[in-house]
Design a protein around this motif. Structure first.
Motif, PDB file in Angstrom:
ATOM      1  N   ARG A 165      24.519   3.990 -32.811  1.00 13.92           N
ATOM      2  CA  ARG A 165      24.266   2.728 -32.118  1.00 13.92           C
ATOM      3  C   ARG A 165      23.738   1.742 -33.151  1.00 13.92           C
ATOM      4  N   MET A 166      24.524   0.734 -33.492  1.00 14.20           N
ATOM      5  CA  MET A 166      24.156  -0.200 -34.534  1.00 14.20           C
ATOM      6  C   MET A 166      22.945  -1.036 -34.136  1.00 14.20           C
TER       7      MET A 166
ATOM      8  N   LEU B  65      26.151  -6.570 -29.264  1.00 19.08           N
ATOM      9  CA  LEU B  65      26.928  -6.182 -28.090  1.00 19.08           C
ATOM     10  C   LEU B  65      26.073  -5.456 -27.061  1.00 19.08           C
ATOM     11  N   LYS B  66      24.850  -5.095 -27.476  1.00 28.88           N
ATOM     12  CA  LYS B  66      23.858  -4.480 -26.579  1.00 28.88           C
ATOM     13  C   LYS B  66      24.413  -3.234 -25.885  1.00 28.88           C
TER      14      LYS B  66
ATOM     15  N   TYR C 282      30.524  -0.196 -44.726  1.00 28.79           N
ATOM     16  CA  TYR C 282      31.426  -0.701 -43.695  1.00 28.79           C
ATOM     17  C   TYR C 282      30.683  -1.687 -42.816  1.00 28.79           C
ATOM     18  N   ASP C 283      31.378  -2.726 -42.366  1.00 31.45           N
ATOM     19  CA  ASP C 283      30.821  -3.645 -41.380  1.00 31.45           C
ATOM     20  C   ASP C 283      31.114  -3.114 -39.986  1.00 31.45           C
ATOM     21  N   ALA C 284      30.151  -3.285 -39.086  1.00 30.64           N
ATOM     22  CA  ALA C 284      30.308  -2.842 -37.700  1.00 30.64           C
ATOM     23  C   ALA C 284      29.576  -3.818 -36.795  1.00 30.64           C
ATOM     24  N   PRO C 285      30.046  -4.001 -35.556  1.00 26.65           N
ATOM     25  CA  PRO C 285      29.422  -4.973 -34.659  1.00 26.65           C
ATOM     26  C   PRO C 285      27.952  -4.643 -34.394  1.00 26.65           C
ATOM     27  N   ALA C 286      27.091  -5.657 -34.517  1.00 31.74           N
ATOM     28  CA  ALA C 286      25.680  -5.474 -34.186  1.00 31.74           C
ATOM     29  C   ALA C 286      25.550  -5.015 -32.737  1.00 31.74           C
TER      30      ALA C 286
ATOM     31  N   ASP D 119      26.714   5.142 -23.223  1.00 30.32           N
ATOM     32  CA  ASP D 119      28.010   4.585 -22.790  1.00 30.32           C
ATOM     33  C   ASP D 119      29.176   5.475 -23.221  1.00 30.32           C
ATOM     34  N   LEU D 120      28.942   6.288 -24.255  1.00 28.85           N
ATOM     35  CA  LEU D 120      30.011   7.143 -24.770  1.00 28.85           C
ATOM     36  C   LEU D 120      30.130   8.391 -23.899  1.00 28.85           C
ATOM     37  N   GLY D 121      31.241   8.498 -23.191  1.00 31.23           N
ATOM     38  CA  GLY D 121      31.446   9.613 -22.283  1.00 31.23           C
ATOM     39  C   GLY D 121      31.679  10.920 -23.019  1.00 31.23           C
ATOM     40  N   PRO D 122      31.753  12.021 -22.282  1.00 33.54           N
ATOM     41  CA  PRO D 122      31.974  13.333 -22.910  1.00 33.54           C
ATOM     42  C   PRO D 122      33.363  13.417 -23.535  1.00 33.54           C
ATOM     43  N   LEU D 123      33.446  14.124 -24.633  1.00 34.53           N
ATOM     44  CA  LEU D 123      34.730  14.360 -25.275  1.00 34.53           C
ATOM     45  C   LEU D 123      35.456  15.498 -24.562  1.00 34.53           C
TER      46      LEU D 123
END
Length: 256
Positions: free
Chosen positions: A66-67, A98-99, A4-8, A104-108
């Motif tokens: 994290r890519m 995108l650095k 799969y492609d994903a944003p750098a 940055d990923l908050g709690p689920l």
């Protein structure tokens, strides 16, 4: 082995479900920072790296990855259990970074699972063992013609009109702790239908208080699984390796 492609430099949420009914996997991510964010549909109390994390048939893994910042960089999800590691899937970084940061990923949001009252809980002993007794009858899923496994020394007779007695009869709303012991030299992903449990302790390792419906118990391990009997009915409890299930390692709990 999809790619799969994903944003750098971006964040990817990757979900893997083990639909192979025979194989236990050891998951690892190479080429990127990764964290386990949920197991079996429930957020983990504390995120951790998937460093050869073992999961069995029927279990579900959710990763945050994290890519890499460099376009074209490859990230691989691998199964490293056994003598021949395998690439299960790859991610390719595309575009300018995108650095982002994993933080940055908050709690689920937690699932609404009833909290077990450990102090008031009643105990259910559960021993996993081998047997060569009581040939399983033909059933809707067929039969392998013999029994080999047992729960509390009772092999499951098959999907018959008159099955064996329940492992335990539970009172609706009461807290329980399953004291599960693996007396075999094999790992078993033990799956409970109808309810979820909290992993309380293990005799062989430190464990997080995970909420799940499946526990991969290792050879000679003893584990405590706490839950509230909040769903009335007869609920299957079995090994998710189907050969083990069909040859005796099956029982059920009755909640009334």
């Amino acid at each position: 082995q999809p790619q799969y492609d994903a944003p750098a430099g971006g964040l990817v949420r990757l979900r893997a479900a083990i639909t192979d009914v025979t194989r236990i996997y050891g998951f690892r991510v190479d080429g990127a920072e990764a964290a386990v964010i949920a197991l079996d549909g429930n957020p983990v109390p504390q995120r951790f790296a998937p460093d050869a994390l073992q999961l069995g048939p029927g279990q579900r893994l959710e990763l945050a990855i994290r890519m890499p910042d460099d376009e074209g960089a490859i990230v691989s999800l691998r199964d490293v259990r056994g003598t021949k590691p395998k690439v299960l899937a790859t991610l390719r970084a595309v575009g300018q970074s995108l650095k982002r940061d994993l933080r940055d990923l908050g709690p689920l949001e937690p699932n609404p699972v009833a909290e077990v009252d450990v102090a008031a809980a009643r105990r259910i002993p559960l021993a996993l063992s081998a047997t060569a007794e009581n040939v399983a009858a033909d059933s809707i899923c067929g039969s392998l013609g013999y029994s080999f496994w047992a729960i509390n020394k009772v092999p499951w007779p098959g999907d018959t009109p008159d099955p064996t007695a329940p492992l335990a009869e539970l009172k609706l709303g009461q807290s329980y702790i399953i004291d599960m012991e693996n007396l075999t030299p094999h790992a078993h992903p033990i799956h409970l239908h109808g309810m979820s449990f909290k992993v309380l302790s293990s005799s062989t390792r430190a464990v997080q208080p995970l909420i799940s419906d499946t526990y991969l118990i290792q050879p000679d391990e003893k584990v405590q699984l706490g839950f509230v009997a909040d769903n009335p009915g007869d609920w299957l409890l079995h090994c998710h390796i189907i050969e083990h299930q069909k040859t005796g390692m099956t029982s059920y709990l009755r909640v009334t």
